[in-house]
Design an enzyme around this catalytic site. Structure first.
Site, PDB file in Angstrom:
ATOM      1  CG  LEU A 121      -2.132  -0.890   1.256  1.00 28.87           C
ATOM      2  CD1 LEU A 121      -2.809  -0.833   2.621  1.00 28.87           C
ATOM      3  CD2 LEU A 121      -3.133  -0.527   0.155  1.00 28.87           C
ATOM      4  CG  ASP A 122       1.207   3.792  -3.383  1.00 25.97           C
ATOM      5  OD1 ASP A 122       2.203   3.049  -3.456  1.00 25.97           O
ATOM      6  OD2 ASP A 122       0.492   4.092  -4.353  1.00 25.97           O
ATOM      7  N   PRO A 123       2.055   5.136   0.789  1.00 26.12           N
ATOM      8  CG  PRO A 123       4.126   6.168   1.166  1.00 26.12           C
ATOM      9  CD  PRO A 123       3.352   5.401   0.125  1.00 26.12           C
TER      10      PRO A 123
END
Length: 302
Positions: free
Chosen positions: A46-48
């Site tokens: 998951l991206d930040p």
């Protein structure tokens, strides 16, 4: 004199609700520290800017993480219409702006075009590798790498809300689907441009967001209570056929030897347990009826 904390050989699966603003690896390292775990890995990056369900595998569970990586996923996303960005999400710089004048019917019709098998071109700002380096490292250097479109499947795409230049959707999709790319492609179909403003993952395979725990909650627990939040490694194998081995077969299988079991109705990959219903590992049934080891449990699990 500083003493090094002893790392524990624990095994199991933690369903974490990743917070906003940190990477999946950052969340993994925090969880690994809280559990004092010797070995850990996450499934499904998951991206930040994204939040939600991030399964973390400890110890022996890491051997079966691929089964979760291959599973379908569900997301809740917010798309901003009328603007495009360099990254396809809210972290990038705005590259174009256009007034939004769309009806609900136009949006619903456009969404229907993305349901089913589609092709996506992976974004430059992604962890996909090219010549050993992640694409985002090239993107940060201003280098564009040609990427081939890849097949993915959108199982369902539901419009949750639409007002002005913002719409919210729930997306159920196959592995490898980029919701940022879906936002950009939708913006092109609508003729106004779009980017992903927010993203939350709510399901992977049979696991749901309601089963998760946050890092803050884990930090407030003692080690015994944290361990109680772990699921057994074989929770990753729920969709596979199960076979119980007798004592002799389990012994030889644990030694890495293929075993023969007559009258098997299964084929392909199976999960194997001993007579005490302890997980032995997974194997693959060949045409001659033999079951060859693929992944073996070699230590006790939590």
């Amino acid at each position: 004199m500083q003493f090094k904390r002893i790392k524990r050989p624990i095994s199991g699966v933690l369903l974490l609700d990743k917070p906003y603003g940190i990477s999946s690896n950052g969340a993994l390292q925090q969880a690994k520290r809280l559990y004092q775990a010797a070995k850990a890995g996450h499934t499904g990056n998951l991206d930040p800017i994204a939040t939600g369900l991030l399964p973390i595998c400890f110890g022996e569970a890491t051997k079966f993480s691929q089964f979760l990586l291959d599973a379908g996923k569900t997301y809740q996303a917010v798309f901003k219409l009328g603007k495009t960005t360099t990254t396809g999400d809210s972290e990038g710089e705005v590259t174009s702006s256009k007034a939004v004048d769309l009806s609900l019917g136009q949006v619903e019709q456009a969404l229907q075009q993305f349901i089913g098998p589609i092709f996506q071109v992976p974004p430059m700002h992604s962890a996909l590798k090219f010549q050993g380096k992640a694409l985002y490292t090239y993107a940060r250097a201003g280098i564009e790498i040609e990427r081939a479109a890849r097949p993915v499947t959108i199982y369902s795409l539901t419009l949750d809300s639409f007002a002005g230049d913002e719409l919210s959707v729930t997306v159920a999709c196959s592995k490898g689907t980029y919701i940022r790319v879906l936002a950009e492609d939708l913006g092109r179909v609508l003729g106004c441009g779009a980017f992903m403003q927010a993203l939350r993952r709510t399901r992977i395979g049979s696991f749901e967001i309601g089963q998760t725990v946050t890092l803050e909650q884990l930090d407030g627990l003692d080690l015994e209570a944290r361990d109680a939040r772990l699921l057994p490694p074989d929770c990753l194998l729920n969709g596979l056929p199960k076979i119980i081995l007798d004592q002799e077969s389990a012994y030889y299988f644990r030694q890495g030897q293929a075993i023969w079991m007559p009258k098997q109705v299964h084929d392909g990959v199976v999960v194997l347990y001993d007579e005490d219903k302890c997980l032995v590992g997974i194997g693959e049934i060949a045409d001659d009826g033999k079951i060859a080891p693929k992944r073996l449990i070699v230590e006790s699990t939590v």
